[in-house]
Design an enzyme around this catalytic site. Sequence first.
Site, PDB file in Angstrom:
ATOM      1  N   ASP A 221       3.929  -4.280  -7.484  1.00  0.00           N
ATOM      2  CA  ASP A 221       3.587  -3.610  -6.311  1.00  0.00           C
ATOM      3  C   ASP A 221       3.929  -1.833  -6.011  1.00  0.00           C
ATOM      4  O   ASP A 221       3.810  -0.844  -5.558  1.00  0.00           O
ATOM      5  CB  ASP A 221       5.159  -3.925  -4.928  1.00  0.00           C
ATOM      6  CG  ASP A 221       4.342  -3.209  -3.704  1.00  0.00           C
ATOM      7  OD1 ASP A 221       2.768  -3.405  -3.590  1.00  0.00           O
ATOM      8  OD2 ASP A 221       4.738  -3.097  -2.721  1.00  0.00           O
ATOM      9  N   SER A 245       1.538  -2.152   2.427  1.00  0.00           N
ATOM     10  CA  SER A 245       1.365  -4.313   1.417  1.00  0.00           C
ATOM     11  C   SER A 245       0.582  -5.500   2.541  1.00  0.00           C
ATOM     12  O   SER A 245       2.266  -4.400   3.199  1.00  0.00           O
ATOM     13  CB  SER A 245       2.151  -4.363   0.620  1.00  0.00           C
ATOM     14  OG  SER A 245       2.339  -3.189  -1.118  1.00  0.00           O
ATOM     15  N   GLN A 295      -3.406  -8.815  -4.193  1.00  0.00           N
ATOM     16  CA  GLN A 295      -2.127  -8.221  -3.562  1.00  0.00           C
ATOM     17  C   GLN A 295      -4.268  -7.255  -2.345  1.00  0.00           C
ATOM     18  O   GLN A 295      -5.151  -6.527  -2.942  1.00  0.00           O
ATOM     19  CB  GLN A 295      -1.749  -6.453  -3.933  1.00  0.00           C
ATOM     20  CG  GLN A 295      -1.094  -6.263  -2.784  1.00  0.00           C
ATOM     21  CD  GLN A 295       0.165  -5.299  -2.803  1.00  0.00           C
ATOM     22  OE1 GLN A 295      -0.474  -4.399  -2.632  1.00  0.00           O
ATOM     23  NE2 GLN A 295       1.210  -5.620  -3.375  1.00  0.00           N
TER      24      GLN A 295
END
Length: 312
Positions: A221, A245, A295
């Site tokens: 991430d 996110s 993502q």
Amino acid sequence: MTELARDAAAGLDVQEGAGGQAVLDNLVALLDLERIEEDIFRGVSPPHSPVRVFGGQVAGQALVAAGRTVPPERRVHSLHAYFIRGGDPRVPIVYEVDRIRDGRSFTTRRVVAVQHGKAIFALSASFQKSEPGLEHADAMPEVPDPETLPTYAERLAEFPQALPDVRKRPRPIDIRYVNDPPWVTRQTGERPGRNQVWMRADGVLPDDHLLHVCVLTYASDMTLLDSPLARHGVYWDLDRVLGASLDHALWFHRPFRADEWFLYDTESPSASGGRGLATGRFFSRDGKLLATVVQEGLLRVLPPDGQSARQD
């Protein structure tokens, strides 16, 4: 709470902008959740947290919670997660594990992270016992060796006025940009469609497969949403970008150690509707495809006149 977790909560042996084994040990401590009841765990955030809990942290902790309810011979092969609300780094996070299924080959777990009585994150993970099967994989791109590339701190030093808050954060992951970082291409006018970094845990990790997977989940991430931002010449803290996110998916293909170098090769196929999509592949130094990630993130570029955008 374990002794490791207490040390992490207190921020022991961590200085602003530090790296190395002491900082990595605190990441390991953050992932050492406290079991407070059957299938219920509690985690903390580091004292040097931003306003919201870092997404990689909550994903890694949730995967730890799921993995601690699964036999060790069954290894995680995929996870799918949604970031529902921003996490509060000032209070602990409770992880509730639901044992969805224990089959002959696969085990499925669902985890909900809770703060202030509300879900902030939800994860589903699948575990599988080892078995033979078909084998193929994409080849790793040709890139320079990580030792030939500047460190993250050296890259930042080239721009002494940029990203002052980023400089202060302890960094348990050693990052070496293969291409110019987004804060550089923002100034040069380049609009790269691809972002490549070498990464590794900045120290030595214990021989615990689940821990190595969770550290890679944490690292996944860190630079992923750089890809859609770089294509538009904007970057966190340097422009009025509101981002978070939204969801995150990881597939683990082959065993690895997160304290050895791996290449994180990411790109963004699309951005629309205030959202940006990013995909990534992890390769070992000897060219094996280790994991694949996708993502979608909230990406709102605020107007230059200072008008505020709605936050969810």
